[in-house]
Design an enzyme around this catalytic site. Structure first.
Site, PDB file in Angstrom:
ATOM      1  N   GLU A  69       9.430  15.569  15.759  1.00 20.66           N
ATOM      2  CA  GLU A  69       9.826  15.546  14.356  1.00 20.66           C
ATOM      3  C   GLU A  69       8.969  16.535  13.570  1.00 20.66           C
ATOM      4  O   GLU A  69       7.754  16.393  13.491  1.00 20.66           O
ATOM      5  CB  GLU A  69       9.621  14.125  13.816  1.00 20.66           C
ATOM      6  CG  GLU A  69      10.140  13.950  12.424  1.00 20.66           C
ATOM      7  CD  GLU A  69       9.947  12.529  11.914  1.00 20.66           C
ATOM      8  OE1 GLU A  69       8.863  11.954  12.137  1.00 20.66           O
ATOM      9  OE2 GLU A  69      10.868  12.006  11.285  1.00 20.66           O
ATOM     10  N   LYS A  91       0.852  -1.192   0.000  1.00 19.26           N
ATOM     11  CA  LYS A  91       0.000   0.000   0.000  1.00 19.26           C
ATOM     12  C   LYS A  91       0.883   1.235   0.000  1.00 19.26           C
ATOM     13  O   LYS A  91       1.544   1.541   0.983  1.00 19.26           O
ATOM     14  CB  LYS A  91      -0.914   0.062   1.228  1.00 19.26           C
ATOM     15  CG  LYS A  91      -1.936   1.193   1.074  1.00 19.26           C
ATOM     16  CD  LYS A  91      -2.515   1.680   2.362  1.00 19.26           C
ATOM     17  CE  LYS A  91      -1.855   2.888   2.950  1.00 19.26           C
ATOM     18  NZ  LYS A  91      -1.895   4.125   2.149  1.00 19.26           N
ATOM     19  N   CYS A 137      13.268  11.205   7.025  1.00 15.13           N
ATOM     20  CA  CYS A 137      13.279  10.605   8.367  1.00 15.13           C
ATOM     21  C   CYS A 137      14.628  10.766   9.045  1.00 15.13           C
ATOM     22  O   CYS A 137      14.711  10.890  10.254  1.00 15.13           O
ATOM     23  CB  CYS A 137      12.903   9.145   8.271  1.00 15.13           C
ATOM     24  SG  CYS A 137      13.894   8.252   7.079  1.00 15.13           S
ATOM     25  N   GLU A 147      10.144   0.979  10.405  1.00 13.50           N
ATOM     26  CA  GLU A 147      11.141   2.049  10.217  1.00 13.50           C
ATOM     27  C   GLU A 147      10.408   3.353  10.444  1.00 13.50           C
ATOM     28  O   GLU A 147       9.523   3.714   9.665  1.00 13.50           O
ATOM     29  CB  GLU A 147      11.717   2.011   8.795  1.00 13.50           C
ATOM     30  CG  GLU A 147      12.543   0.795   8.478  1.00 13.50           C
ATOM     31  CD  GLU A 147      13.792   0.670   9.334  1.00 13.50           C
ATOM     32  OE1 GLU A 147      14.172   1.651  10.014  1.00 13.50           O
ATOM     33  OE2 GLU A 147      14.369  -0.417   9.349  1.00 13.50           O
TER      34      GLU A 147
HETATM   35  P1  NAP Z   1       2.351   7.992   8.245  1.00  9.87           P
HETATM   36  O1  NAP Z   1       1.276   8.969   8.464  1.00  9.87           O
HETATM   37  O2  NAP Z   1       2.755   7.123   9.372  1.00  9.87           O
HETATM   38  O3  NAP Z   1       1.883   7.103   7.008  1.00  9.87           O
HETATM   39  C1  NAP Z   1       2.649   6.077   6.484  1.00  9.87           C
HETATM   40  C2  NAP Z   1       1.746   5.053   5.842  1.00  9.87           C
HETATM   41  O4  NAP Z   1       0.904   4.474   6.840  1.00  9.87           O
HETATM   42  C3  NAP Z   1       0.830   5.623   4.784  1.00  9.87           C
HETATM   43  O5  NAP Z   1       0.724   4.709   3.730  1.00  9.87           O
HETATM   44  C4  NAP Z   1      -0.469   5.779   5.544  1.00  9.87           C
HETATM   45  O6  NAP Z   1      -1.635   5.790   4.769  1.00  9.87           O
HETATM   46  C5  NAP Z   1      -0.437   4.561   6.425  1.00  9.87           C
HETATM   47  N1  NAP Z   1      -1.322   4.682   7.585  1.00  9.87           N
HETATM   48  C6  NAP Z   1      -1.736   5.824   8.207  1.00  9.87           C
HETATM   49  N2  NAP Z   1      -2.568   5.529   9.225  1.00  9.87           N
HETATM   50  C7  NAP Z   1      -2.706   4.189   9.252  1.00  9.87           C
HETATM   51  C8  NAP Z   1      -3.445   3.287  10.061  1.00  9.87           C
HETATM   52  N3  NAP Z   1      -4.221   3.708  11.058  1.00  9.87           N
HETATM   53  N4  NAP Z   1      -3.350   1.960   9.801  1.00  9.87           N
HETATM   54  C9  NAP Z   1      -2.574   1.513   8.794  1.00  9.87           C
HETATM   55  N5  NAP Z   1      -1.871   2.312   7.983  1.00  9.87           N
HETATM   56  C10 NAP Z   1      -1.911   3.641   8.208  1.00  9.87           C
HETATM   57  O7  NAP Z   1       3.678   8.692   7.737  1.00  9.87           O
HETATM   58  P2  NAP Z   1       3.849   9.750   6.562  1.00  9.87           P
HETATM   59  O8  NAP Z   1       3.244  11.028   7.006  1.00  9.87           O
HETATM   60  O9  NAP Z   1       3.398   9.169   5.272  1.00  9.87           O
HETATM   61  O10 NAP Z   1       5.444   9.863   6.496  1.00  9.87           O
HETATM   62  C11 NAP Z   1       6.159  10.608   7.386  1.00  9.87           C
HETATM   63  C12 NAP Z   1       6.720   9.754   8.519  1.00  9.87           C
HETATM   64  O11 NAP Z   1       7.433   8.640   8.003  1.00  9.87           O
HETATM   65  C13 NAP Z   1       7.727  10.489   9.360  1.00  9.87           C
HETATM   66  O12 NAP Z   1       7.504  10.246  10.715  1.00  9.87           O
HETATM   67  C14 NAP Z   1       9.059   9.916   8.934  1.00  9.87           C
HETATM   68  O13 NAP Z   1      10.068  10.010   9.868  1.00  9.87           O
HETATM   69  C15 NAP Z   1       8.695   8.515   8.635  1.00  9.87           C
HETATM   70  N6  NAP Z   1       9.686   7.908   7.725  1.00  9.87           N
HETATM   71  C16 NAP Z   1      10.569   6.998   8.235  1.00  9.87           C
HETATM   72  C17 NAP Z   1      11.534   6.436   7.416  1.00  9.87           C
HETATM   73  C18 NAP Z   1      12.513   5.433   7.960  1.00  9.87           C
HETATM   74  O14 NAP Z   1      13.086   4.691   7.177  1.00  9.87           O
HETATM   75  N7  NAP Z   1      12.735   5.350   9.242  1.00  9.87           N
HETATM   76  C19 NAP Z   1      11.586   6.780   6.071  1.00  9.87           C
HETATM   77  C20 NAP Z   1      10.669   7.719   5.586  1.00  9.87           C
HETATM   78  C21 NAP Z   1       9.729   8.261   6.430  1.00  9.87           C
HETATM   79  P3  NAP Z   1      -2.206   7.172   4.120  1.00  9.87           P
HETATM   80  O15 NAP Z   1      -1.779   7.074   2.722  1.00  9.87           O
HETATM   81  O16 NAP Z   1      -3.682   7.152   4.265  1.00  9.87           O
HETATM   82  O17 NAP Z   1      -1.588   8.312   4.856  1.00  9.87           O
END
Ligand code: NAP
Ligand code: MG
Length: 495
Positions: A397, A187, A298, A263
C-alpha cells in the site's frame, strides 16, 4: 470563495487540550506536541500530549458514566435526540470544521467542507435515527418458556483512528458506539487531532453527558497502547495500518481479551473490460478512485487492471483526465490534490516510486515532489505502466496518488490478479456485460465490489475488509449495531 475561507482560517482559535470527563484539560505531565500544516510545513498548534495516566482518568470517567447509566440507560429516543442535535451542531459548524481539517491534514478545503463534513453528519444522523428502530428478538420456544435475545451496550469502547479522513472516520465509529449506549475514549491520529477536539466541544453543547465521550490526544506507542491494554476498555475499534492492527490483537491477548475491530489497509483493483461503453465515465471513476484525497485512501483503486483491447484508448483518456487533477495549495480554487500528510509520508511515497522504476515498471506520468518552495509536501498524479503484480508497487500500500497499470487478456486472468494480494478491502469493475459483472463481483475477495463506479456505497451498506484488510466485523449499516453490543439471552420458565 477559497480566498474568503483562507481569511477565516486566520481567525480560528484552535482547541488544543484533551477532552476528559466533560472538560478540556492539559496532559497531567504538562507535555505538548506540535501539529503542522502539511501545506506549509509550519507548526499550527501545540496539543496536549496524553500518556497512560491521562488515559486512566478518561477510561475511569467513561466507566463511571457507563455504570451510572446517564447515557447507557437513557431511553433510546433521548439518545436519538441528543445525537440529532449533535449532527445539527456539526452541520452549523461545518465550514469551520472543514477549514480546521484542511489546515491540519493538507486536503483541499473544498473536499473537507463538501465531502468529509456531509459524510460525517450523515453518519451521525443515520446512527441516531436507527436507535429506536432496531428491535430485539424472541426465539421459538415451548409454551412454558419465554426466550428473549436482547442487545446490551458493551461498556467502555476505545477508538484509535488515522489521519486521512479524521472526521468521517470519527463519526463512523462514534455514531454507532453512542447509539448503542456505550461510553467512549478516542485517540485521534497525532497529525490531525484538532478537528476531533472541536467536535468534542459540540458533543458538550449537544448535551451528551460529561464523561461519555472523551478525547485523549497523543502518540500511538503511548496513548494508543494504553487504550489497547487497558483492563476496563471492553472493546477496541481501530482504523489504520495492518501493521498497527496486529498490535491491537496482541494488546487484547495480553490484557483483558477485549473485543477488537480492525479496519486496515488495502491494495484495491480497478478492473476495466474491453466492452466498456462509456469510456469517459470509467476514466473519471478510475481517476477519482486513486486521486481523491491525495490517494491517501484505504479503499483507493491503486491497481488498474486493464484488458488489452481497450488499453490504448483508455490510457490516452486517463492521462488527459489525470492532468485535470491540479496539485496545489489547499485554499486555492482549482486545487484537487492538496498536500500529503507529512514529510516522512511523502518520502515514503517517493521511495516506492524509486522502487517501481528499479523493478522495471515504466513511469509515464508524475513521480516527483512538486511545489517544494511552499514548504509543503506535494506529489502529483503518478502513473506506472508495464507493472506486473509481483512488483512491490503492485503489492504494498503506497497511500499516495500513484497508479500501477497491469494489462490482462481474459476475465479469469483479471480475477486471479485482483485476488493475488494480502488485502481485500475494496475493488471496482467496469463492464457493459451483465454476466461478467456478476461473475467478477462474486469472485473477488473484497468487502466491497463497486460496478461501473468507484464507491463504498452509503450508510446503508457494510464497509470493511476480507483477508488482512480487516478483522472483527464491519463498519456502517444496521449490522454495526450488533458489533457494538453484547447479545444477552434471557430464558424464563413459566412455573
Ligand atoms: P497507523 O500508523 O496505523 O496509525 C493509526 C492510528 O494508530 C494512529 O492514531 C496512530 O497513532 C496509532 N498507532 C500507531 N502505532 C501504534 C501502536 N504501537 N499502538 C497503538 N496505537 C498506535 O495508520 P495511519 O498512517 O494513521 O493511516 C494510514 C493507514 O490507515 C493505511 O494503512 C490505511 O489503509 C489505513 N486506513 C484504513 C481504513 C479502513 O477503513 N480500512 C480507513 C482509513 C485508513 P499516531 O497518531 O502516533 O500515529
Ligand atoms: Mg497536522
Amino acid at each position: 470563495m477559497t480566498a474568503e475561507l483562507k481569511k477565516k482560517s486566520q481567525a480560528i482559535e484552535f482547541i488544543t487540550k484533551a477532552y476528559i470527563d466533560g472538560k478540556f484539560v492539559d496532559a497531567l505531565s504538562g507535555k505538548t506536541f506540535e501539529t503542522i500544516n502539511p501545506a506549509t510545513g509550519k507548526v499550527l498548534a501545540n496539543i496536549a500530549e496524553c500518556d497512560k495516566e491521562d488515559v486512566d482518568v478518561a477510561v475511569a470517567a467513561a466507566k463511571r458514566t457507563f455504570e451510572e447509566g446517564v447515557w447507557s440507560k437513557l431511553a433510546p429516543k433521548e439518545r436519538k435526540y441528543a445525537m440529532l442535535k449533535l449532527a445539527d451542531l456539526v452541520e452549523e459548524n461545518a465550514e469551520e470544521l472543514g477549514i480546521i481539517e484542511s489546515m491540519d491534514n493538507g486536503k483541499p478545503v473544498a473536499d473537507a467542507i463538501h465531502a468529509d463534513l456531509p459524510d460525517a453528519i450523515e453518519t451521525l444522523r443515520w446512527s441516531a435515527e436507527a436507535i429506536d428502530k432496531v428491535y430485539d428478538l424472541t426465539s421459538p420456544t415451548a409454551s412454558d418458556i419465554v426466550s428473549m435475545i436482547v442487545r446490551k451496550p458493551i461498556g467502555v469502547v476505545g477508538v484509535v483512528i488515522p489521519w486521512n479522513f479524521p472526521l468521517p472516520i470519527l463519526a463512523m465509529k462514534l455514531g454507532p458506539i453512542l447509539a448503542t449506549g456505550n461510553s467512549v475514549v478516542i485517540k485521534p491520529a497525532e497529525q490531525t487531532s484538532l478537528s476531533a477536539l472541536h467536535f468534542a466541544a459540540l458533543c458538550d453543547k449537544a448535551g451528551i453527558p460529561a464523561g461519555v465521550v472523551n478525547i485523549v490526544t497523543g502518540f500511538g506507542e503511548t496513548t494508543g497502547k494504553a487504550l489497547g491494554v487497558h483492563p476496563d476498555v471492553e472493546c477496541l475499534s481501530f482504523t489504520g495500518s495492518t501493521e498497527v492492527g496486529r498490535y491491537f490483537l496482541r494488546y487484547s491477548a495480553d490484557s483483558n481479551l477485549k473485543k477488537v475491530m480492525l479496519e486496515l489497509g488495502g491494495k484495491s483493483p480497478a478492473i476495466v473490460m474491453d466492452d466498456v461503453k462509456d469510456i469517459q465515465h470509467a476514466v473519471e471513476q478510475v481517476a477519482a478512485g486513486i486521486l481523491f484525497g491525495q490517494g491517501e485512501n484505504c479503499s483507493a483503486g491503486s491497481r488498474l487492471l486493464i484488458q488489452r483491447g481497450i488499453k490504448e484508448r483508455f490510457m490516452k483518456a486517463l492521462l488527459e483526465e489525470f492532468a485535470k487533477w491540479t496539485v496545489g495549495e489547499p485554499f486555492s480554487d482549482d486545487t484537487r490534490i492538496g498536500a500529503l500528510i507529512e514529510e516522512k509520508h511523502m518520502q515514503r511515497i517517493l521511495s516506492y516510486i524509486e522502487k517501481g522504476k528499479a523493478e522495471g515498471a515504466r513511469l509515464i506520468m508524475g513521480g516527483e515532489r512538486l511545489l517544494s518552495e511552499t514548504g509543503g509536501y506535494f506529489i502529483g498524479p503518478t502513473v506506472f505502466d508495464d507493472v506486473t503484480n509481483d512488483m512491490t508497487i503492485a503489492q504494498e500500500e503506497i497511500f499516495g496518488p500513484v497508479l500501477s497499470v497491469i494489462t490482462f487478456d481474459t476475465v479469469e486472468e483479471a480475477i486471479s490478479i485482483a485476488n493475488d494480494t494480502i488485502y481485500g478491502l475494496a475493488s471496482s469493475l467496469h463492464t457493459n456485460d451483465l454476466t461478467t459483472a456478476h461473475q467478477v463481483a462474486r469472485a473477488i475477495r473484497a468487502g466491497t465490489v463497486s460496478v461501473n463506479c468507484f464507491s463504498e456505497g452509503d450508510q446503508s451498506v457494510p464497509f470493511g475488509g476480507f483477508k488482512q484488510s480487516g478483522f472483527g466485523g464491519r463498519e456502517k449499516s444496521i449490522h454495526i449495531f450488533d458489533q457494538y453490543s453484547e447479545l444477552k439471552t434471557i430464558w424464563i420458565q413459566l412455573v
